[in-house]
Design a protein around this motif. Structure first.
Motif, short mmCIF file in Angstrom:
data_model
loop_
_atom_site.label_atom_id
_atom_site.label_comp_id
_atom_site.label_asym_id
_atom_site.label_seq_id
_atom_site.Cartn_x
_atom_site.Cartn_y
_atom_site.Cartn_z
N VAL A 84 0.96 -1.24 -0.08
CA VAL A 84 -0.04 -0.02 -0.06
C VAL A 84 0.88 1.23 -0.06
O VAL A 84 1.79 1.39 0.65
CB VAL A 84 -0.86 0.11 1.24
N GLU A 85 0.58 2.10 -0.85
CA GLU A 85 1.44 3.52 -0.89
C GLU A 85 2.89 3.27 -1.10
O GLU A 85 3.71 3.84 -0.52
CB GLU A 85 0.85 4.44 0.10
N ASP A 86 3.31 2.34 -1.83
CA ASP A 86 4.74 1.97 -2.15
C ASP A 86 5.49 1.11 -0.76
O ASP A 86 6.75 1.25 -0.41
CB ASP A 86 5.48 3.07 -2.47
N ASN A 87 4.47 0.70 0.09
CA ASN A 87 4.93 0.32 1.44
C ASN A 87 4.52 -1.19 1.55
O ASN A 87 3.40 -1.54 1.47
CB ASN A 87 4.43 1.03 2.67
N VAL A 88 5.57 -1.99 1.28
CA VAL A 88 5.25 -3.53 1.30
C VAL A 88 4.78 -3.95 2.66
O VAL A 88 5.83 -4.02 3.53
CB VAL A 88 6.44 -4.49 0.99
N LEU A 89 3.63 -4.11 2.92
CA LEU A 89 3.22 -4.41 4.44
C LEU A 89 3.51 -5.96 4.80
O LEU A 89 3.81 -6.35 5.87
CB LEU A 89 1.79 -4.09 4.52
N MET A 90 3.15 -6.94 3.95
CA MET A 90 3.31 -8.31 4.22
C MET A 90 4.05 -8.97 2.96
O MET A 90 3.52 -8.85 1.85
CB MET A 90 1.97 -8.89 4.36
N SER A 91 4.81 -10.02 3.16
CA SER A 91 5.54 -10.48 2.11
C SER A 91 6.25 -11.87 2.72
O SER A 91 6.69 -11.82 3.85
CB SER A 91 6.41 -9.71 1.11
N GLY A 92 6.80 -12.62 1.96
CA GLY A 92 7.68 -13.98 2.26
C GLY A 92 8.95 -13.31 2.79
O GLY A 92 9.83 -13.61 3.52
N VAL A 93 9.37 -12.34 2.24
CA VAL A 93 10.75 -11.60 2.34
C VAL A 93 10.80 -10.96 3.61
O VAL A 93 11.72 -10.84 4.44
CB VAL A 93 11.12 -10.59 1.41
N LYS A 94 9.61 -10.20 4.14
CA LYS A 94 9.72 -9.67 5.03
C LYS A 94 9.29 -10.69 6.46
O LYS A 94 9.34 -10.46 7.66
CB LYS A 94 8.41 -8.64 5.25
N ASN A 95 8.94 -12.04 5.90
CA ASN A 95 8.68 -13.06 6.99
C ASN A 95 7.79 -12.89 7.89
O ASN A 95 7.51 -13.25 9.35
CB ASN A 95 10.30 -13.35 7.62
N ASN A 96 6.57 -12.24 7.36
CA ASN A 96 5.55 -11.86 8.34
C ASN A 96 4.23 -12.31 7.63
O ASN A 96 2.92 -11.87 8.10
CB ASN A 96 5.40 -10.44 8.77
N VAL A 97 4.29 -13.59 6.96
CA VAL A 97 3.13 -14.14 6.22
C VAL A 97 3.19 -15.66 6.73
O VAL A 97 3.86 -16.15 7.21
CB VAL A 97 3.27 -14.18 4.83
N GLY A 98 1.82 -16.21 6.56
CA GLY A 98 1.49 -17.89 7.23
C GLY A 98 0.44 -18.36 6.51
O GLY A 98 -0.51 -17.71 5.93
N ARG A 99 0.42 -19.66 6.79
CA ARG A 99 -0.73 -20.47 6.29
C ARG A 99 -2.10 -19.70 6.68
O ARG A 99 -2.21 -19.42 7.99
CB ARG A 99 -0.55 -21.82 6.67
N GLY A 100 -3.34 -19.78 5.82
CA GLY A 100 -4.31 -19.34 6.30
C GLY A 100 -4.69 -17.95 5.69
O GLY A 100 -4.58 -17.84 4.46
N ILE A 101 -5.45 -17.11 6.27
CA ILE A 101 -5.60 -15.74 5.86
C ILE A 101 -4.78 -14.67 6.60
O ILE A 101 -4.69 -14.62 7.77
CB ILE A 101 -7.26 -15.20 6.10
#
Length: 224
Positions: A84-101
């Motif tokens: 959002v607005e050139d700010n990656v909030l969640m991604s595999g690279v940031k290591n803050n995502v997981g299975r599910g929603i």
């Protein structure tokens, strides 16, 4: 004889000076030509290079809108991505995502990120997800993306709360479906920002999972 020698020496000196000056001028001209040619090529490259918009979306957002781009997970290998607005909030690279929603919350007035969380809808418990959904404040932009499986543990209460954020696909989100959604708390209409691909063994891109779904757009800024 002395005068003749002097004339010859002067003539040789002048000739040498002329030749050297000609050579250096030619070299200087060539260098200048090279510099100008390079700057012209650089300018041409800059003019033909397509402009880059926030989050890499295809066109610029109008004033008082927030640019966003998101993608669901790819099978159970690559996590979802939310920008959002050139700010990656969640991604595999940031290591803050997981299975599910996977959920990102953004301030609807300022575009500032508020929170990111993921809820395991295969092996986890839906109760914390329901509590989280209930705690979202009015005026908050809510972005969601599935990874692996986002539906097994979803119950009617959770689906109803997501539907109230503007989702229409949540009612029939099934096992290993791919889904991305952007809505808002307090929204009075159905959100135009939603993509859903069913898990179908005949059409799946990956064995057991459908292809990634991507979505981009411009979210209207919340006005007082």
């Amino acid at each position: 004889i002395g005068a003749a020698k002097l004339v010859v020496v002067v003539a040789i000196f002048l000739l040498t000076f002329y030749v050297i000056s000609q050579v250096f001028e030619i070299k200087m001209d060539a260098n200048l030509g090279h510099i100008f040619a390079r700057s012209a090529l650089d300018a041409a490259a800059r003019s033909t290079k397509p402009p880059r918009y926030k989050c890499g979306i295809s066109k610029a957002c109008p004033e008082k809108h927030f640019a966003f781009k998101m993608a669901s997970g790819a099978a159970n290998v690559v996590g979802p991505k939310i920008c959002v607005e050139d700010n990656v909030l969640m991604s595999g690279v940031k290591n803050n995502v997981g299975r599910g929603i996977n959920v990102a919350l953004v301030n609807g007035k300022t575009g500032e990120p508020l929170d990111t969380k993921f809820f395991d809808m295969w092996g986890g418990d839906v109760a914390p997800f329901i509590e989280f959904l209930k705690s979202i404040q009015d005026g908050t932009i809510v972005l969601m993306g599935t990874y692996d499986d986002g539906a097994t543990k979803l119950n009617e209460e959770a689906r109803k709360l997501i539907a109230e954020l503007g989702s229409t696909s949540i009612t029939n989100l099934g096992f290993r479906d791919n889904w991305v959604f952007c809505g808002g708390k307090g929204i009075k209409t159905k959100s135009p920002f939603e993509q859903h691909i069913k898990n179908n063994k005949d059409t799946n891109k990956y064995e057991g999972w459908p292809e990634v779904v991507e979505m981009e757009g411009c979210i209207p800024q919340k006005q007082d």
